[in-house]
Design an enzyme around this catalytic site. Sequence first.
Site, mmCIF file in Angstrom:
data_model
loop_
_atom_site.group_PDB
_atom_site.id
_atom_site.type_symbol
_atom_site.label_atom_id
_atom_site.label_comp_id
_atom_site.label_asym_id
_atom_site.label_seq_id
_atom_site.Cartn_x
_atom_site.Cartn_y
_atom_site.Cartn_z
ATOM 1 N N GLU A 185 28.239 37.651 51.046
ATOM 2 C CA GLU A 185 29.340 38.118 52.080
ATOM 3 C C GLU A 185 28.411 39.150 53.617
ATOM 4 O O GLU A 185 28.159 40.642 53.227
ATOM 5 C CB GLU A 185 29.609 39.932 51.378
ATOM 6 C CG GLU A 185 31.106 38.782 49.904
ATOM 7 C CD GLU A 185 31.388 40.107 49.360
ATOM 8 O OE1 GLU A 185 30.717 41.599 49.121
ATOM 9 O OE2 GLU A 185 32.496 39.608 48.117
ATOM 10 N N PRO A 206 21.889 45.314 56.991
ATOM 11 C CA PRO A 206 21.083 46.980 55.877
ATOM 12 C C PRO A 206 22.337 46.442 54.455
ATOM 13 O O PRO A 206 22.037 46.801 54.311
ATOM 14 C CB PRO A 206 21.891 48.464 56.893
ATOM 15 C CG PRO A 206 22.908 47.385 57.157
ATOM 16 C CD PRO A 206 23.173 46.048 57.537
ATOM 17 N N HIS A 426 44.164 43.290 37.480
ATOM 18 C CA HIS A 426 42.505 42.970 37.691
ATOM 19 C C HIS A 426 42.094 43.372 37.055
ATOM 20 O O HIS A 426 41.422 43.749 36.370
ATOM 21 C CB HIS A 426 42.527 44.767 39.356
ATOM 22 C CG HIS A 426 40.865 44.771 39.480
ATOM 23 N ND1 HIS A 426 40.080 46.197 39.747
ATOM 24 C CD2 HIS A 426 40.675 43.729 40.024
ATOM 25 C CE1 HIS A 426 39.306 45.588 40.663
ATOM 26 N NE2 HIS A 426 38.644 44.368 40.950
ATOM 27 N N HIS A 427 40.943 42.415 37.288
ATOM 28 C CA HIS A 427 40.238 41.930 36.120
ATOM 29 C C HIS A 427 38.519 41.830 37.037
ATOM 30 O O HIS A 427 37.957 41.002 37.439
ATOM 31 C CB HIS A 427 40.075 41.014 35.292
ATOM 32 C CG HIS A 427 41.284 40.522 34.268
ATOM 33 N ND1 HIS A 427 41.384 39.400 34.065
ATOM 34 C CD2 HIS A 427 41.884 41.146 33.361
ATOM 35 C CE1 HIS A 427 42.129 39.466 33.595
ATOM 36 N NE2 HIS A 427 42.462 40.758 33.078
ATOM 37 N N GLU A 428 37.380 43.499 36.730
ATOM 38 C CA GLU A 428 36.771 43.559 37.765
ATOM 39 C C GLU A 428 35.810 43.802 36.065
ATOM 40 O O GLU A 428 35.679 43.884 35.955
ATOM 41 C CB GLU A 428 35.690 44.648 38.144
ATOM 42 C CG GLU A 428 34.829 44.787 38.394
ATOM 43 C CD GLU A 428 34.547 43.795 39.298
ATOM 44 O OE1 GLU A 428 34.459 43.848 40.827
ATOM 45 O OE2 GLU A 428 33.341 43.265 39.249
ATOM 46 N N HIS A 496 37.493 36.873 43.396
ATOM 47 C CA HIS A 496 36.191 37.840 44.394
ATOM 48 C C HIS A 496 35.042 37.775 43.805
ATOM 49 O O HIS A 496 34.990 37.308 43.003
ATOM 50 C CB HIS A 496 36.771 39.378 44.382
ATOM 51 C CG HIS A 496 38.164 39.274 46.073
ATOM 52 N ND1 HIS A 496 37.289 40.153 46.697
ATOM 53 C CD2 HIS A 496 39.110 39.427 46.241
ATOM 54 C CE1 HIS A 496 39.107 40.296 46.811
ATOM 55 N NE2 HIS A 496 39.972 39.367 46.228
ATOM 56 N N GLU A 515 38.276 36.010 47.361
ATOM 57 C CA GLU A 515 37.396 36.080 48.953
ATOM 58 C C GLU A 515 36.225 35.036 49.528
ATOM 59 O O GLU A 515 36.576 34.514 50.068
ATOM 60 C CB GLU A 515 36.669 37.949 48.392
ATOM 61 C CG GLU A 515 36.356 38.380 48.990
ATOM 62 C CD GLU A 515 35.663 40.213 48.579
ATOM 63 O OE1 GLU A 515 35.529 41.040 48.917
ATOM 64 O OE2 GLU A 515 34.966 39.139 47.174
ATOM 65 N N GLU A 521 37.370 44.459 53.742
ATOM 66 C CA GLU A 521 36.676 46.302 52.295
ATOM 67 C C GLU A 521 34.904 46.664 53.480
ATOM 68 O O GLU A 521 35.411 47.879 53.271
ATOM 69 C CB GLU A 521 36.220 45.752 51.578
ATOM 70 C CG GLU A 521 34.722 44.348 51.368
ATOM 71 C CD GLU A 521 34.659 44.131 49.676
ATOM 72 O OE1 GLU A 521 35.053 45.177 49.444
ATOM 73 O OE2 GLU A 521 33.899 43.592 49.552
HETATM 74 C C1 NOJ Z 1 34.741 43.836 45.391
HETATM 75 C C2 NOJ Z 1 35.947 43.362 46.084
HETATM 76 O O1 NOJ Z 1 36.171 42.317 46.703
HETATM 77 C C3 NOJ Z 1 36.628 44.214 46.127
HETATM 78 O O2 NOJ Z 1 38.497 44.246 46.627
HETATM 79 C C4 NOJ Z 1 37.621 45.465 44.665
HETATM 80 O O3 NOJ Z 1 38.213 46.290 44.916
HETATM 81 C C5 NOJ Z 1 35.706 45.674 43.831
HETATM 82 N N1 NOJ Z 1 35.065 44.637 44.013
HETATM 83 C C6 NOJ Z 1 35.965 46.668 42.587
HETATM 84 O O4 NOJ Z 1 36.305 45.227 41.926
HETATM 85 CA CA CA Z 2 33.378 42.155 47.702
#
Ligand code: NOJ
Ligand code: CA
Length: 719
Positions: A185, A206, A426-428, A496, A515, A521
Amino acid sequence: MMHHSFFQASTSGRKAPWLLLLLCVGLLWQTAAAQEIKSPNANLTLTFALQADGVPTYRLTYKGREVIKPSKLGLELKNAPALTSGFAVAGTKQATFNETWQPVWGEVKTIRNHYNELAVTLTQAATQRTLLVRFRVFDDGLGLRYEFPRQPKLDYFTIKEERTQFALAGDHKAFWLPGDYDTQEYSTVTSNLSEIRGKMKAATTPNASQTPFSATGVQTPLMLKSKDGLYINIHEAALIDYSAMHLELDDQSFVLTSHLTPDAVGDKGLIQTPANSPWRTVIVSDKAGDILESKLVLNLNEPTKFKDVSWIKPVKYVGVWWEMITGKSTWSYTNQENIKLDSIDYSKVKPNGTHGANNAHVKEYIDFAAKHGFDAVLVEGWNTGWEDWFGKHKDYVFDFVTPYPDFDVVELNRYAASKNVRIIMHHETSGSVRNYERHLDSAFQFMNKYGYNAVKTGYVGDIVPLGHHHYDQWVNNHYQYVLEKAAEHKIMVNGHEAVRPTGLARTFPNLIGNEAARGTEYEAFGGNNADHTTILPFTRLIGGPMDYTPGIFQTKVSAYNPQNTSFVHSTLARQLALYVTMYSPLQMAADLPETYNQHLDAFQFIKDVAVDWDDTKVLEAEPGDYITYARKAKGKTSWFVGSTCDEQGRTSKINLSFLDPSKKYVATVYADAKNAHYEKNPQAYAIRKMNVTSKSKLSQYCAPGGGYAISIMEAGAAR
Ligand code: NOJ
Ligand code: CA
């Protein structure tokens, strides 16, 4: 669905037993003449040759011009002799392959897979080991890979480093990202190869949290342009059970050498034969647009084995998302931090009043989606754990099945279904691969039970088990495991922070998004360069679609969160163009309904634009400067055009000869107003309608940081 023609052009393979082979080695050593194959159209020539010390090399030319100068091949192994020299050619095989196939979703309806192949079997007499190098030469470039046949002296091995060289012919202009094992990223840097070392430090500040592995290491896809106008793209295809490749540059000689992502103990891959490396790809043309139209990476992946693909469908979605990214609302339900999550009783803690994923609010999104014909609503922050997702105990934070008290999973899915809309799960994982695998079965069962058919996964932060990297073999195998498990549950995946795609969606078409680059974002985290989206299609998108999440109309982030001074480095009109220029079967309208309601005229384009295509044409393109695409909606007569330019602005000149000459069309042009500017006046747009045919020509102004979008509908046809 598929028709092949596969015929052997010539064969000189030796099926000799080992003894005989060893006897022949001396002879072969001297007589191993260079092997040459050409692309079907003869523009490309691939030459394989052994150097005097038995070092395998290859060379690639395009219309007689040097693309890859003689470059070494091979691998170094841990605690074993290297597979880099001392080889003899034991046999070569040539073949031609020509098929067409139809992707489940894609930029075109039918893809031609046409190449000439050379397979070279190499034997290393001193170690009695065999290595095979397979080359495929297409009209648009080269794929090469290593194959490790099953054999007594090479059953298991550990890769110390792969040593595949790409010797470039000069100090090309490069569109590059710092070589990093844990983030993709970064902002792309445009510079000559010789300038990479000097620019590396600035390139990683940064915003990047990680560190590049060296002063001259870069990621792929790497886009290059030679001084004499050759466009060259280097990447990999079919990255399975292997570490992701980076490239280490020798900035004196302009030789790039593969550099694999290390695992937690510094190893670069554990291999059990028989096995293959991923393909190393070089796409080349003297026309920039050909790079964008290339299907080489997809073609080097295996056809899908999925028998039923009816559950895989392109998705246009909105979501409870941008409001959290901008800081207007929160993922978490409380304001407590560093709480011990397994002991918290959420029904007893005080809500923070800013939780986005609450019942009433999610219903507003569902209503908005239903009203405007969207397929789905992504809801992030629905499950417990966000209070501590970056904490020390992130290995135990999420269980992926426990909703916050104000998110009624049964009722919301019932409500969505009643309006013909799906909620996207959504699975973070906060990088805890171990924790995610611990819960994966129950998480997917939960999705099946409540009616979810797509999941967005996320891997923010250090990987757990600690020491592993986002793109090492072990973690790549995790993404693959999730994808295959998801398929068993008929679930589509949008990953992502996962490894950059390498065309795997041909084999696993439920991988509908990734992603793996700097997305929208970052417009809320300081901004993307104004030319960012003129580069991404030449770099990141070469591997597969990106969930870029375009469609931000409120370009001032402070309108949602007064503390956030970021702004979107794009005009509003360009935000529309991105639905065409940033190919994805998964497209988000990322802004808030309240904003779209103020610009329903421009929003109409997002409603109309297709997410699946019969045909795609690149009308104009130059990496870093501008891109104009025309695409025909799948199964329809309508076309959509999108154009983006860099911070300079320009006038785009296109003709509409791609239209059916027997038809009349109505074009609606969504363009920057004369005084639009991505910094000073981003929301100034103008919409006009006109009748067009295949004979029409268009000259259209793009403001600095701007662009335009056109929908072209057959006259008299329904939308
Ligand atoms: C980074 C992801 O790219 C974003 O889309 C997401 O909302 C956040 N992480 C939280 O999971
Ligand atoms: Ca991201």
